[in-house]
Each structure stands twice: as structure tokens, then as C-alpha cells.
Design an enzyme around this catalytic site. Structure first.
Site, PDB file in Angstrom:
ATOM      1  N   GLU A 177       0.816  -1.220   0.000  1.00  0.00           N
ATOM      2  CA  GLU A 177       0.000   0.000   0.000  1.00  0.00           C
ATOM      3  C   GLU A 177       0.851   1.272   0.000  1.00  0.00           C
ATOM      4  OE1 GLU A 177      -3.189   1.772   3.136  1.00  0.00           O
ATOM      5  OE2 GLU A 177      -3.345  -0.363   2.665  1.00  0.00           O
ATOM      6  N   ASP A 178       1.965   1.258   0.720  1.00  0.00           N
ATOM      7  CA  ASP A 178       2.709   2.499   0.971  1.00  0.00           C
ATOM      8  C   ASP A 178       4.124   2.550   0.402  1.00  0.00           C
ATOM      9  OD1 ASP A 178       0.507   3.454   2.332  1.00  0.00           O
ATOM     10  OD2 ASP A 178       1.255   2.863   4.298  1.00  0.00           O
TER      11      ASP A 178
END
EC number: 3.1.7.2
Length: 179
Positions: A65-66
Site C-alpha cells: 500500500e505504501d
């Protein structure tokens, strides 16, 4: 891949390298890696979880996600089971933030038991952090809104782990919320 201790350390090392340039939004600018380590620690120390796949997924839960990490990369290094858990707890960043938040609430009850554990520990870590200090640029109103949204997510995760759920209920009660 070796012993479970070695597998856990591999996941911690991988996450640390992927998150190396990132900081939390707290006033101290805490290294981001403290978060996934904290989530895994909550699972072991407070929930009694020893499942290596769940613990690896906890350490890796924000990598796709990051960071530039792909699900294929997670599978290559940690196997299909870890990949599936990481995929379940990963928001689609191509969607608007409000849509991602809505989907977390909607999908929570349908998550696998392992994903539910990671989500509970993740919410517990974040809510404790919010109680400790307000992130840079956040108002008290925004903190309360986060608690309200998190309560909706956690409501869909009930029946997963009594210890984590009780700790979360206590935090919500302090904010005038019930689940």
C-alpha cells in the site's frame, strides 16, 4: 526458508528496507517501521498469536500500500499464504480515500481470520498512537472522526480475538463510542 524466527526476521528486514525513508505523522517523526513491528508485537504479546504467516503479514501489511512493493514480490519472498493476507489488508490507492474507508467497513466482516487479526492489531496500534499524540496537521475533530470510522471497521471484525476486541472497546468507550 528456515526456522520461524528466521522467517520473521526476514519479514522485518524486508519491511524495514521498504519503509526506510518513511516517517509516522507524529510530532517526533517516528520511523515508520515502528508501526508494523508494533502491530506484530500486539499480536504476539496481547493476542497470543504465534502463527508465522499472520505475523509476517503484520510486518508486511503496509508494504504494498505504501511503498513500491508488489504482491508478486511478497509472494516470491514469503509465499502465497502471506501474499493473500497482505492483499486482503491492502487498500487500493487508486481509489479516493473516502471510497477506501467505505470498503474497509464493508469488507471487514468477510475477511479471513488472519486478515481480521492484522486489521484489529493495526487499528489498536493506530488508535493508541492517536491517544498518545495528535498527528501533524490533524485537528481533534479529525482524530474523533478516525475513532468513529475505526469503530465501524472493528464492529465487522468482532468474534476474532477477545483480548484485542476488549482493548479496542476500552479505547472506544473513552471516546464515547460503542461497538
Amino acid at each position: 526458508m528456515g526456522s520461524e524466527a528466521a522467517q520473521l526476521l526476514e519479514a522485518a528486514d524486508f519491511a524495514a528496507r521498504k519503509h526506510r525513508q518513511q516517517r509516522r505523522k507524529d510530532p517526533e517523526g517516528t520511523p515508520y517501521i515502528n508501526h508494523p513491528i508494533g502491530v506484530a508485537r500486539i499480536l504476539t504479546h496481547e493476542a497470543g498469536i504465534t502463527d508465522i504467516v499472520v505475523l509476517q503479514a503484520a510486518l508486511l501489511h503496509d508494504t504494498v500500500e505504501d511503498t513500491d512493493t508488489t504482491l508478486d514480490e511478497v509472494e516470491l519472498h514469503f509465499g502465497a499464504q502471506v501474499r493473500r493476507l497482505v492483499e486482503e489488508v491492502t487498500d487500493d490507492k487508486t481509489l479516493p480515500k473516502l471510497e477506501r474507508k467505505r470498503l474497509q467497513v464493508e469488507q471487514a466482516p468477510h475477511s479471513s481470520p488472519g486478515a481480521k487479526l492484522v486489521k484489529l492489531a493495526d487499528k489498536l496500534y493506530n488508535l493508541r498512537d492517536l491517544n498518545r499524540c495528535t498527528p501533524e496537521g490533524w485537528s481533534e475533530h479529525r482524530v474523533q472522526e478516525y475513532f468513529e470510522w475505526a469503530a465501524q471497521v472493528v464492529k465487522g471484525l468482532q468474534g476474532t480475538n477477545r483480548q484485542l476486541e476488549e482493548a479496542l472497546k476500552h479505547l472506544f468507550k473513552q471516546r464515547g463510542l460503542t461497538i
